[in-house]
Motif scaffolding. Structure first.
Motif, short mmCIF file in Angstrom:
data_model
loop_
_atom_site.label_atom_id
_atom_site.label_comp_id
_atom_site.label_asym_id
_atom_site.label_seq_id
_atom_site.Cartn_x
_atom_site.Cartn_y
_atom_site.Cartn_z
N GLY A 1 0.82 -1.21 0.00
CA GLY A 1 0.00 0.00 0.00
C GLY A 1 0.85 1.25 0.00
O GLY A 1 1.64 1.47 0.92
N GLY A 2 0.70 2.08 -1.02
CA GLY A 2 1.43 3.35 -1.09
C GLY A 2 0.78 4.40 -0.22
O GLY A 2 -0.43 4.37 0.02
N PRO A 3 1.56 5.36 0.30
CA PRO A 3 1.01 6.43 1.14
C PRO A 3 -0.12 7.15 0.42
O PRO A 3 -0.03 7.43 -0.78
CB PRO A 3 2.21 7.36 1.36
CG PRO A 3 3.41 6.50 1.12
CD PRO A 3 3.01 5.51 0.09
N ASP A 4 -1.18 7.45 1.14
CA ASP A 4 -2.33 8.11 0.54
C ASP A 4 -2.03 9.59 0.30
O ASP A 4 -1.64 10.32 1.22
CB ASP A 4 -3.55 7.96 1.46
CG ASP A 4 -3.97 6.51 1.63
OD1 ASP A 4 -3.91 5.77 0.65
OD2 ASP A 4 -4.36 6.14 2.75
N GLN A 5 -2.19 10.03 -0.93
CA GLN A 5 -2.03 11.44 -1.27
C GLN A 5 -2.82 11.74 -2.54
O GLN A 5 -3.23 10.83 -3.25
CB GLN A 5 -0.56 11.82 -1.44
CG GLN A 5 0.17 11.13 -2.57
CD GLN A 5 1.64 11.55 -2.65
OE1 GLN A 5 2.26 11.93 -1.66
NE2 GLN A 5 2.20 11.52 -3.85
#
Length: 202
Positions: free
Chosen positions: A21-25
């Protein structure tokens, strides 16, 4: 993806067995999320056989069936060998959840798909799963079941790739007559040899 904005300088051999999961942005973020190898870096995807794509947003990893718009954006992936096996069980990138993606100078082999969209989201695009703003450039792509498998493809730039012996190329279709299967596509200087249909739109 670790750190505040992703991983840089990944080297060696990595066994990938779980979703990442990639950081939410947002798609106007101050910094891009970067996942970069050294050219010899190998991500072994042969043990990844989950239903959903491997690389997704942190929010979607926690709730993969959500119909909310749980995306992350501004992502660069380059100089990595993503290698599966003859079973081709792995979808690599979650097209529903990764926006504004730059996928460049990679080697991708024997996966189910490079990019796949899965989840209909009624609040957006009239309930059609979609993939948004994707650049795939200067890659070696071989022995794939599909390169891109999407229900709606919004703004794809697919250029200067060497595609060898893939079953399918770019496949997109809409499940809603009011929604176009593709909006803005650029396809230039690609080799597509020894495989099935390069571009299918319905």
């Amino acid at each position: 993806l670790g750190g505040t904005r992703g991983v840089k300088g990944v080297a060696g051999w990595c066994e990938v067995t779980k979703r990442v999961g990639g950081p939410d942005q947002t798609n106007v973020a101050r910094q891009k999320i970067t996942l970069r190898g050294d050219g010899d870096t190998v991500f072994n995807m042969s043990e990844y056989n989950q239903q959903y794509a491997c690389f997704t947003s942190a929010a979607a990893k926690a709730n993969p069936t959500s119909t909310e718009n749980l995306f992350t954006a501004v992502i660069s992936i380059k100089d990595i060998n993503f290698i599966g096996d003859a079973n081709r069980t792995c979808h690599l990138i979650d097209g529903d959840r990764f926006y504004n993606v730059f996928f460049k100078d990679n080697n991708v082999k024997q996966l189910k798909s490079l990019v796949k969209s899965f989840v209909p989201r009624p609040p957006v695009e009239r309930g059609v799963p979609y993939t948004q703003t994707l650049t795939i450039k200067d890659n070696q792509i071989s022995l794939m079941e599909s390169i891109v498998d999407a229900y709606e493809l919004i703004n794809i730039n697919f250029c200067d790739n060497q595609c060898e012996a893939n079953t399918n190329g770019i496949y997109c279709r809409s499940t809603n007559a009011a929604v176009a299967a593709m909006m803005v596509g650029r396809f230039n200087n690609n080799l597509f040899e020894g495989g099935g249909q390069f571009l299918h739109i319905e």
